[in-house]
Design a protein around this motif. Sequence first.
Motif, mmCIF file in Angstrom:
data_model
loop_
_atom_site.group_PDB
_atom_site.id
_atom_site.type_symbol
_atom_site.label_atom_id
_atom_site.label_comp_id
_atom_site.label_asym_id
_atom_site.label_seq_id
_atom_site.Cartn_x
_atom_site.Cartn_y
_atom_site.Cartn_z
ATOM 1 N N MET A 281 0.747 -1.502 -0.160
ATOM 2 C CA MET A 281 0.125 -0.069 0.456
ATOM 3 C C MET A 281 0.980 1.250 0.291
ATOM 4 S SD MET A 281 -2.817 0.684 -0.158
ATOM 5 C CE MET A 281 -4.416 1.730 0.375
ATOM 6 N N ARG A 282 2.242 1.201 0.896
ATOM 7 C CA ARG A 282 2.695 2.152 0.858
ATOM 8 C C ARG A 282 3.457 3.147 -0.463
ATOM 9 N NH1 ARG A 282 8.515 0.129 3.138
ATOM 10 N NH2 ARG A 282 8.976 -0.941 1.635
ATOM 11 N N TYR A 283 3.586 1.266 -1.409
ATOM 12 C CA TYR A 283 4.323 2.112 -3.396
ATOM 13 C C TYR A 283 2.913 2.130 -3.846
ATOM 14 C CZ TYR A 283 8.172 -0.784 -1.993
ATOM 15 O OH TYR A 283 9.363 -1.383 -1.118
ATOM 16 N N ALA A 284 1.863 1.760 -3.365
ATOM 17 C CA ALA A 284 0.776 2.744 -4.188
ATOM 18 C C ALA A 284 0.221 4.155 -4.017
ATOM 19 C CB ALA A 284 -0.963 2.172 -3.490
ATOM 20 N N LEU A 285 0.743 4.538 -2.747
ATOM 21 C CA LEU A 285 0.414 5.968 -2.627
ATOM 22 C C LEU A 285 2.028 6.767 -2.994
ATOM 23 C CD1 LEU A 285 -0.404 5.950 1.377
ATOM 24 C CD2 LEU A 285 -1.902 6.320 -0.802
ATOM 25 N N LEU A 286 2.936 5.777 -3.236
ATOM 26 C CA LEU A 286 4.090 6.803 -3.739
ATOM 27 C C LEU A 286 3.609 7.068 -4.661
ATOM 28 C CD1 LEU A 286 7.347 7.496 -4.141
ATOM 29 C CD2 LEU A 286 6.812 5.425 -4.407
ATOM 30 N N VAL A 287 3.053 6.085 -5.948
ATOM 31 C CA VAL A 287 2.685 6.372 -7.111
ATOM 32 C C VAL A 287 1.309 7.203 -7.378
ATOM 33 C CG1 VAL A 287 1.229 5.245 -8.924
ATOM 34 C CG2 VAL A 287 3.150 4.877 -8.040
ATOM 35 N N LEU A 288 0.477 8.197 -6.536
ATOM 36 C CA LEU A 288 -0.515 8.553 -5.973
ATOM 37 C C LEU A 288 -0.343 9.809 -6.265
ATOM 38 C CD1 LEU A 288 -3.806 6.390 -4.451
ATOM 39 C CD2 LEU A 288 -3.204 7.555 -7.325
ATOM 40 N N ALA A 289 1.205 9.515 -5.232
ATOM 41 C CA ALA A 289 2.154 10.981 -5.155
ATOM 42 C C ALA A 289 2.112 11.805 -6.078
ATOM 43 C CB ALA A 289 2.637 10.645 -4.115
ATOM 44 N N ALA A 290 3.018 10.575 -7.313
ATOM 45 C CA ALA A 290 3.632 11.601 -8.225
ATOM 46 C C ALA A 290 2.495 12.111 -9.659
ATOM 47 C CB ALA A 290 4.588 9.991 -8.996
ATOM 48 N N LYS B 7 6.950 0.053 -11.626
ATOM 49 C CA LYS B 7 8.230 -1.474 -11.132
ATOM 50 C C LYS B 7 8.252 -1.954 -9.733
ATOM 51 C CE LYS B 7 11.139 -0.547 -15.048
ATOM 52 N NZ LYS B 7 12.386 -0.210 -15.588
ATOM 53 N N ARG B 8 7.872 -0.708 -9.179
ATOM 54 C CA ARG B 8 8.020 -1.836 -7.468
ATOM 55 C C ARG B 8 6.544 -2.238 -6.892
ATOM 56 N NH1 ARG B 8 10.198 4.274 -5.405
ATOM 57 N NH2 ARG B 8 11.031 4.293 -6.948
ATOM 58 N N LEU B 9 5.473 -1.747 -7.942
ATOM 59 C CA LEU B 9 4.464 -2.248 -6.742
ATOM 60 C C LEU B 9 3.564 -3.839 -8.108
ATOM 61 C CD1 LEU B 9 2.356 0.264 -8.804
ATOM 62 C CD2 LEU B 9 3.145 0.266 -6.203
ATOM 63 N N ASP B 10 2.923 -4.510 -6.821
ATOM 64 C CA ASP B 10 2.217 -5.690 -7.772
ATOM 65 C C ASP B 10 1.595 -5.604 -8.892
ATOM 66 O OD1 ASP B 10 -0.642 -6.310 -7.015
ATOM 67 O OD2 ASP B 10 0.285 -5.356 -5.397
ATOM 68 N N PRO B 11 2.004 -6.643 -9.724
ATOM 69 C CA PRO B 11 1.024 -6.247 -10.892
ATOM 70 C C PRO B 11 -0.786 -5.972 -11.130
ATOM 71 C CG PRO B 11 2.039 -7.965 -11.350
ATOM 72 C CD PRO B 11 2.356 -7.746 -9.968
ATOM 73 N N CYS C 74 -11.093 -1.363 -17.934
ATOM 74 C CA CYS C 74 -9.442 -0.890 -18.154
ATOM 75 C C CYS C 74 -9.320 -2.296 -18.412
ATOM 76 C CB CYS C 74 -9.320 0.073 -17.057
ATOM 77 S SG CYS C 74 -7.451 0.552 -17.331
ATOM 78 N N LYS C 75 -8.478 -2.847 -20.100
ATOM 79 C CA LYS C 75 -7.853 -3.565 -20.249
ATOM 80 C C LYS C 75 -6.341 -3.099 -20.273
ATOM 81 C CE LYS C 75 -7.382 -6.869 -23.550
ATOM 82 N NZ LYS C 75 -7.101 -8.594 -22.607
ATOM 83 N N GLY C 76 -5.296 -3.470 -19.565
ATOM 84 C CA GLY C 76 -3.964 -3.114 -19.807
ATOM 85 C C GLY C 76 -3.003 -4.835 -20.753
ATOM 86 N N SER C 77 -1.738 -4.356 -20.937
ATOM 87 C CA SER C 77 -1.189 -4.814 -21.549
ATOM 88 C C SER C 77 -0.633 -6.033 -20.033
ATOM 89 C CB SER C 77 0.431 -3.648 -21.966
ATOM 90 O OG SER C 77 1.059 -3.862 -20.608
ATOM 91 N N PRO C 78 0.107 -7.274 -20.811
ATOM 92 C CA PRO C 78 0.551 -8.055 -19.710
ATOM 93 C C PRO C 78 1.496 -7.868 -19.099
ATOM 94 C CG PRO C 78 -0.093 -8.736 -22.170
ATOM 95 C CD PRO C 78 0.345 -7.228 -22.691
ATOM 96 N N ASP C 79 2.042 -6.710 -19.533
ATOM 97 C CA ASP C 79 3.009 -6.254 -18.100
ATOM 98 C C ASP C 79 1.681 -5.564 -17.054
ATOM 99 O OD1 ASP C 79 3.044 -3.932 -19.689
ATOM 100 O OD2 ASP C 79 4.942 -4.215 -20.136
ATOM 101 N N HIS C 80 1.028 -5.220 -17.460
ATOM 102 C CA HIS C 80 0.224 -3.895 -16.537
ATOM 103 C C HIS C 80 0.847 -2.379 -16.367
ATOM 104 C CE1 HIS C 80 -2.176 -7.606 -14.781
ATOM 105 N NE2 HIS C 80 -2.388 -7.219 -15.978
ATOM 106 N N PHE C 81 1.660 -2.206 -17.792
ATOM 107 C CA PHE C 81 2.690 -1.179 -17.486
ATOM 108 C C PHE C 81 1.928 -0.247 -18.632
ATOM 109 C CE2 PHE C 81 6.402 -2.748 -15.690
ATOM 110 C CZ PHE C 81 6.542 -1.765 -14.972
#
Length: 130
Positions: free
Chosen positions: A1-10, A31-35, A98-105
């Motif tokens: 969850m802390r990584y999700a907050l990091l991304v949201l902060a960006a 890259k630091r988040l689970d898929p 929302c459909k993502g690419s296989p790597d979810h990027f």
Amino acid sequence: MRYALLVLAAVPALAAAPAHAVDARFYASLKRLDPATRLEQVCDVEAMKQITRDDNPYRPDRAKSYVVSPPRHIGDTVKGTGGAFRSGGKWYTYSFTCKGSPDHFKVLSFTYKIGQPIPEKKWASYGLWR
């Protein structure tokens, strides 16, 4: 969850920095988040892009796919009926697929429907802010 907050902060920086710098920082943090979380994050950003681009009065500065209810993950697709976005200091519900690419990027397809405003008295219970 802390990584999700990091991304949201960006995410707010997406509008303030050069596109190539933002993309590099944003994708490095992804890259630091689970898929599954990564897919939700790229879908949140896509929601803001599409709602801003489409013909409506909203200009979101935040979007969260899991506010009113958690989204469902089906392979590389996430579907939700309980998302929310903030525009003009107010929060609104939205549903999406929302459909993502296989790597979810990356987002390959995204559809949404804007719902009702969320009353301010419910914001705290949903983890929303001004």
